[in-house]
Design an enzyme around this catalytic site. Structure first.
Site, PDB file in Angstrom:
ATOM      1  N   GLY A   1      -1.230   9.193  10.637  1.00 22.29           N
ATOM      2  CA  GLY A   1      -0.931   9.872  10.376  1.00 22.29           C
ATOM      3  C   GLY A   1       1.009   8.925  11.626  1.00 22.29           C
TER       4      GLY A   1
ATOM      5  N   GLN B   1      -5.229  -0.333  -0.296  1.00 20.30           N
ATOM      6  CA  GLN B   1      -4.274  -1.221  -0.308  1.00 20.30           C
ATOM      7  C   GLN B   1      -2.759  -1.537  -1.231  1.00 20.30           C
ATOM      8  OE1 GLN B   1      -7.592  -2.498   1.514  1.00 20.30           O
ATOM      9  NE2 GLN B   1      -7.555  -0.946   2.560  1.00 20.30           N
TER      10      GLN B   1
ATOM     11  N   ALA C   1      -7.674   2.622   4.073  1.00 18.67           N
ATOM     12  CA  ALA C   1      -7.594   3.524   3.236  1.00 18.67           C
ATOM     13  C   ALA C   1      -7.603   4.546   3.636  1.00 18.67           C
ATOM     14  CB  ALA C   1      -7.620   3.158   1.749  1.00 18.67           C
ATOM     15  N   GLY C   2      -5.847   4.722   2.233  1.00 14.14           N
ATOM     16  CA  GLY C   2      -6.434   6.899   2.611  1.00 14.14           C
ATOM     17  C   GLY C   2      -5.025   7.321   0.441  1.00 14.14           C
TER      18      GLY C   2
ATOM     19  N   SER D   1      -1.221   8.604   5.410  1.00 13.09           N
ATOM     20  CA  SER D   1      -2.809   9.558   5.672  1.00 13.09           C
ATOM     21  C   SER D   1      -3.384   9.257   6.430  1.00 13.09           C
ATOM     22  CB  SER D   1      -3.095   9.782   3.533  1.00 13.09           C
ATOM     23  OG  SER D   1      -3.009   8.859   3.746  1.00 13.09           O
TER      24      SER D   1
ATOM     25  N   GLY E   1       0.847  -1.300  -0.861  1.00 17.22           N
ATOM     26  CA  GLY E   1       0.037  -0.138  -0.431  1.00 17.22           C
ATOM     27  C   GLY E   1       0.309   1.109   0.332  1.00 17.22           C
ATOM     28  N   ASP E   2       0.361   2.568  -0.489  1.00 15.43           N
ATOM     29  CA  ASP E   2       1.048   3.622   0.212  1.00 15.43           C
ATOM     30  C   ASP E   2       1.895   4.086  -1.156  1.00 15.43           C
ATOM     31  OD1 ASP E   2      -0.260   3.925   2.971  1.00 15.43           O
ATOM     32  OD2 ASP E   2       1.296   3.090   3.585  1.00 15.43           O
ATOM     33  N   GLU E   3       1.337   3.567  -2.182  1.00 16.04           N
ATOM     34  CA  GLU E   3       2.403   3.118  -3.361  1.00 16.04           C
ATOM     35  C   GLU E   3       2.152   4.388  -4.277  1.00 16.04           C
ATOM     36  OE1 GLU E   3       1.127  -0.877  -3.631  1.00 16.04           O
ATOM     37  OE2 GLU E   3      -0.026   1.097  -2.912  1.00 16.04           O
ATOM     38  N   GLY E   4       1.198   5.514  -4.464  1.00 16.64           N
ATOM     39  CA  GLY E   4       1.124   6.372  -4.611  1.00 16.64           C
ATOM     40  C   GLY E   4      -0.073   6.385  -6.328  1.00 16.64           C
ATOM     41  N   LYS E   5      -1.355   5.302  -5.286  1.00 19.55           N
ATOM     42  CA  LYS E   5      -2.180   5.371  -6.208  1.00 19.55           C
ATOM     43  C   LYS E   5      -2.881   6.179  -6.740  1.00 19.55           C
ATOM     44  CE  LYS E   5      -3.842   1.571  -3.913  1.00 19.55           C
ATOM     45  NZ  LYS E   5      -2.909   1.402  -2.713  1.00 19.55           N
ATOM     46  N   GLY E   6      -3.440   6.486  -5.482  1.00 21.45           N
ATOM     47  CA  GLY E   6      -3.880   8.449  -5.346  1.00 21.45           C
ATOM     48  C   GLY E   6      -3.747   8.810  -6.971  1.00 21.45           C
TER      49      GLY E   6
ATOM     50  N   ARG F   1       6.090   5.584   8.572  1.00 20.55           N
ATOM     51  CA  ARG F   1       5.950   4.052   8.214  1.00 20.55           C
ATOM     52  C   ARG F   1       7.274   3.443   7.498  1.00 20.55           C
ATOM     53  NH1 ARG F   1       3.338   7.055   2.927  1.00 20.55           N
ATOM     54  NH2 ARG F   1       1.127   7.366   2.753  1.00 20.55           N
TER      55      ARG F   1
END
Length: 439
Positions: free
Chosen positions: A303, A225, A40-41, A300, A13-18, A306
Site C-alpha cells: 500500500g 519484481q 510481489a503483487g 499492491s 517491478g510494478d510494470e503491469g506484468k500481472g 511508489r
C-alpha cells in the site's frame, strides 16, 4: 510458432506484468512462477473486479490453466493458504490446478521477525523491504540451512532442522534485535497442519516442465519484481534477494535455455520504484502527484506510495541486453494522456565532471552524481484508454512510441492502454496467435 514465453519486468517491478500474464495465459497450459515470494503483487482487473495475488500466478482466473511455483520461489504456507481461500471466496477453485516444486524453500515466523528487526534498526540505511521474510530465507538457502517443503515428509528430520533454525534465529532476535523469541512448538504444529493441506500439490517441477515442453504444450514463465531489483544486475544493494532477470527462469525451474521461444520485457512508459535506492529520473513536484493519482501508484503488497519519474532509456537498454529480449510491452500509455510535455532520459550527466555518459553507474558515488539528460516530447492531450488499434493512437503518442523503439533497437510488440484485460494493442501477430487457440 511460439510455444513458451517468458514475461519479465525490466524496471523496478510494478510494470503491469500481472495483466500481461493474465492476458497471454488464456490459451496456455501452464503458467510458472520461478522466483521471489509474496513480496510481489499482481493486480488484475477483469470486468471491473479487482483481484490481487502475491504468490499464485495470474492464470488462475482461467479454469483450465495450471499454476506452478518453481524451486526458487520462497513460500509462506500461511500466506499461500490465505490466497487459496481468497480465490475460493471469489468462486475460483484451484484444486488440481496448483503445483509446488518439491525444492522450494519455506518462510517461517523467525524469518519475518528478523526482517522487521533489520529494517527498523536504521531507517535511513534500510533497503525498504516488505518485511515478509524474503531476504532471510534466501540467506538460509545460500547458507544451506533452508527448510524445503519436501523436508516435511519426514517429520523427525523436519523437527531437527526446525529446532536448529529456531535456536539460531532466537539468538539473533534476543541479543541483536532485543525482541521476543519465537516459539518452536507453535511453528512446528502450525507447519505440520499447513503442510498436510498442500502436500498433494508437490511435484518434481523440472521433470514436469521438460515433459510438457517435449509434448508441445504452451507454457508461460512469470517473473516477480523487476530486472533492476535483480540481486546481481540490479541497483545493488537496494535489490531483492533473487534473480529477477532471465537467468532466474532456468535456475528457478530446471529447464534449459534452448527451451524458450520468446522473451517479453514489460515496462511502463514512465518509471516507478518502491523502497530506497537510486532513481535518476525521479520527480517530486506536481508530476509526481499526477503519476501517483492518475496511475494509481500505490503498492499492491504494502500500500506504500511508489516513487515516480520519467522513463529511463539508459537503464532500459541495459535490461534489454541482459535479458536478451525478443520484444517489449509498454504499459500505462493512457496515464500520459493529459500531460503537456513528456520527458525521456536518453543519457546521463556527471554533475562533478560535467561529462555526459550512457553507461550503467557502478558505484554509490557514481549514482549520487547522476543527472538525467532528457529528450522532451509534446503531449498528445487526447484519450488513448481502451484503444486496440495502433493506427488510432494520437500522432504524438506514435512519435513517443517510435522513439522508444528506435532508441532501444527492439520491437514494441504490445501496448497496454488501460487496466482492464482487453485494453491492449497487439502489434506482434505471433503473440495474438498464442492466445487464439490452445495446444
Amino acid at each position: 510458432m511460439i510455444k513458451n514465453i517468458v514475461i519479465l519486468g525490466i524496471q523496478w517491478g510494478d510494470e503491469g506484468k500481472g495483466k500481461i500474464v493474465d492476458l497471454l495465459s488464456k490459451k496456455s497450459n501452464l503458467v510458472v512462477r520461478y522466483q521471489g515470494g509474496n513480496n510481489a503483487g499482481h493486480t488484475l482487473l477483469v470486468d471491473g473486479e479487482k483481484t490481487i495475488l502475491h504468490l499464485i500466478p495470474s492464470c488462475v482466473l482461467y479454469k483450465n490453466v495450471i499454476a506452478v511455483l518453481g524451486n526458487n520461489v520462497v513460500v509462506s504456507l500461511k500466506d499461500l493458504l490465505s490466497e487459496i481461500k481468497l480465490l475460493k471466496n471469489k468462486k475460483i477453485f484451484i484444486k488440481n490446478r496448483l503445483i509446488l516444486s518439491h525444492s522450494l524453500s519455506l518462510i517461517f515466523d523467525y524469518h519475518i521477525s528478523l526482517d522487521k528487526v533489520r529494517e527498523g534498526k536504521n531507517i535511513k540505511q534500510s533497503i525498504g523491504t516488505t518485511n515478509k521474510g524474503i531476504g532471510p530465507v534466501y540467506e538460509d538457502k545460500i547458507a544451506r540451512r533452508a527448510i524445503r517443503i519436501s523436508d516435511l515428509y519426514d517429520i523427525s528430520y523436519f523437527k531437527k532442522l526446525l529446532k536448529k533454525n529456531v535456536d539460531y534465529y532466537n539468538f539473533q532476535l534476543f541479543h541483536f534485535g532485543h525482541k521476543e523469541k519465537v516459539s518452536y512448538k507453535k511453528i512446528l504444529d502450525k507447519s505440520i497442519f499447513q503442510f498436510n493441506q498442500v502436500k498433494h500439490m508437490i511435484h518434481d517441477v523440472s521433470d514436469l516442465l521438460n515433459y510438457k515442453i517435449q509434448n508441445q504444450e504452451k507454457i508461460i514463465f512469470e517473473g516477480a519484481q523487476g530486472s533492476l531489483l535483480d540481486i546481481d544486475h540490479g541497483t545493488y544493494p537496494y535489490v531483492s534477494s533473487s534473480n529477477s532477470t532471465i537467468g532466474g527462469v532456468f535456475t528457478g525451474t530446471g529447464i534449459g535455455i534452448k527451451k524458450i521461444d520468446y522473451i517479453l520485457g514489460v515496462t511502463k512508459v514512465y518509471s516507478t520504484r518502491v523502497g530506497n535506492g537510486p532513481f535518476p529520473t525521479e520527480v517530486y513536484d506536481d508530476i509526481d502527484n499526477y503519476f501517483s493519482t492518475i496511475g494509481k501508484e500505490f503498492g499492491s503488497t504494502t500500500g506504500r506510495k511508489r516513487r515516480t519519474g520519467w522513463l529511463d532509456l539508459v537503464l532500459l537498454k541495459r535490461m534489454i541486453n541482459i535479458n536478451s529480449l525478443s520484444g517489449l510491452c509498454l504499459t500505462k500509455l493512457d496515464v500520459l494522456d493529459n500531460l503537456e510535455e513528456i520527458k525521456i532520459c536518453v543519457k546521463y550527466l556527471n554533475k562533478l565532471t560535467q561529462k555526459e555518459f550512457s553507461y550503467y553507474p557502478s558505484s554509490k558515488k557514481d549514482w549520487e552524481n547522476v543527472i538525467p539528460v532528457y529528450k522532451i516530447f509534446r503531449g498528445w492531450k487526447d484519450c488513448t484508454q481502451g484503444l486496440k488499434d495502433f493506427k488510432k493512437l494520437p500522432k504524438n503518442a506514435k512519435k513517443y512510441i517510435d522513439f522508444i523503439k528506435k532508441f532501444t533497437n527492439i520491437s514494441i510488440d504490445l501496448i497496454s492502454t488501460g487496466p482492464e484485460r482487453d485494453q491492449i494493442i497487439f502489434i506482434n501477430h505471433d503473440l495474438k496467435n498464442f492466445i487464439s487457440n490452445k495446444n
